[in-house]
Design a protein around this motif. Sequence first.
Motif, PDB file in Angstrom:
ATOM      1  N   ASP A  45       0.822  -1.202   0.000  1.00  0.00           N
ATOM      2  CA  ASP A  45       0.000   0.000   0.000  1.00  0.00           C
ATOM      3  C   ASP A  45       0.859   1.256   0.000  1.00  0.00           C
ATOM      4  O   ASP A  45       1.913   1.310   0.638  1.00  0.00           O
ATOM      5  CB  ASP A  45      -0.895   0.040   1.243  1.00  0.00           C
ATOM      6  N   PHE A  46       0.352   2.256  -0.669  1.00  0.00           N
ATOM      7  CA  PHE A  46       0.983   3.564  -0.656  1.00  0.00           C
ATOM      8  C   PHE A  46       0.806   4.206   0.717  1.00  0.00           C
ATOM      9  O   PHE A  46      -0.254   4.111   1.330  1.00  0.00           O
ATOM     10  CB  PHE A  46       0.347   4.448  -1.732  1.00  0.00           C
ATOM     11  N   VAL A  47       1.846   4.878   1.195  1.00  0.00           N
ATOM     12  CA  VAL A  47       1.783   5.584   2.466  1.00  0.00           C
ATOM     13  C   VAL A  47       1.915   7.093   2.245  1.00  0.00           C
ATOM     14  O   VAL A  47       1.057   7.865   2.654  1.00  0.00           O
ATOM     15  CB  VAL A  47       2.887   5.099   3.422  1.00  0.00           C
ATOM     16  N   TYR A  59      -0.419  11.850   0.725  1.00  0.00           N
ATOM     17  CA  TYR A  59      -0.586  10.903   1.820  1.00  0.00           C
ATOM     18  C   TYR A  59      -1.777   9.992   1.578  1.00  0.00           C
ATOM     19  O   TYR A  59      -2.793  10.416   1.013  1.00  0.00           O
ATOM     20  CB  TYR A  59      -0.805  11.635   3.153  1.00  0.00           C
ATOM     21  N   ALA A  60      -1.653   8.770   2.047  1.00  0.00           N
ATOM     22  CA  ALA A  60      -2.810   7.888   2.097  1.00  0.00           C
ATOM     23  C   ALA A  60      -3.757   8.412   3.168  1.00  0.00           C
ATOM     24  O   ALA A  60      -3.324   8.981   4.181  1.00  0.00           O
ATOM     25  CB  ALA A  60      -2.364   6.467   2.425  1.00  0.00           C
ATOM     26  N   ASP A  61      -5.044   8.212   2.949  1.00  0.00           N
ATOM     27  CA  ASP A  61      -6.027   8.706   3.919  1.00  0.00           C
ATOM     28  C   ASP A  61      -5.785   8.133   5.307  1.00  0.00           C
ATOM     29  O   ASP A  61      -6.031   8.802   6.316  1.00  0.00           O
ATOM     30  CB  ASP A  61      -7.441   8.355   3.452  1.00  0.00           C
ATOM     31  N   SER A  62      -5.308   6.901   5.350  1.00  0.00           N
ATOM     32  CA  SER A  62      -5.145   6.221   6.636  1.00  0.00           C
ATOM     33  C   SER A  62      -4.042   6.832   7.502  1.00  0.00           C
ATOM     34  O   SER A  62      -3.986   6.557   8.702  1.00  0.00           O
ATOM     35  CB  SER A  62      -4.842   4.740   6.407  1.00  0.00           C
ATOM     36  N   SER A 107       0.674   7.461  -5.874  1.00  0.00           N
ATOM     37  CA  SER A 107       0.209   6.355  -5.060  1.00  0.00           C
ATOM     38  C   SER A 107       0.284   5.005  -5.771  1.00  0.00           C
ATOM     39  O   SER A 107      -0.004   3.981  -5.156  1.00  0.00           O
ATOM     40  CB  SER A 107      -1.233   6.612  -4.614  1.00  0.00           C
TER      41      SER A 107
END
Length: 125
Positions: A45-47, A59-62, A107
């Motif tokens: 996953d993209f960070v 940024y990833a939403d997380s 991403s």
Amino acid sequence: VQLQASGGGLVQAGGYLRLSCAASGRTFRGYTLGWFRQSPGKERDFVAGIIWSSGTTYYADSVKGRFTISGDRDNAKITVYLQMNSLKPEDTAVYYCAASVRVQVPSYGSEYQYWGQGTLVTVSS
């Protein structure tokens, strides 16, 4: 291009870590540098990502509001940091840094040409 990631470790939930990615072999003008992560049994996953020339970040939403990507230059080497605050058990993963020129979608891992070895981050609950 050589990428060397470091800084992983074991931390309690709510704690923080700073990952570093030492990048060399190019001027990195026009490059995007990114952090990705992969947990066992899951996809990569993209960070976060940064366009080196402009400093634009993604940024990833997380991780928005908890992680910050930044970088600095020391002669021919640049270092990209990932400051990770308020860590959660779900942040546990192997974190990889990546770099490429002419990245259209930061991403998308498939857009990155160069990858460093991973550094393991473990967040205990």
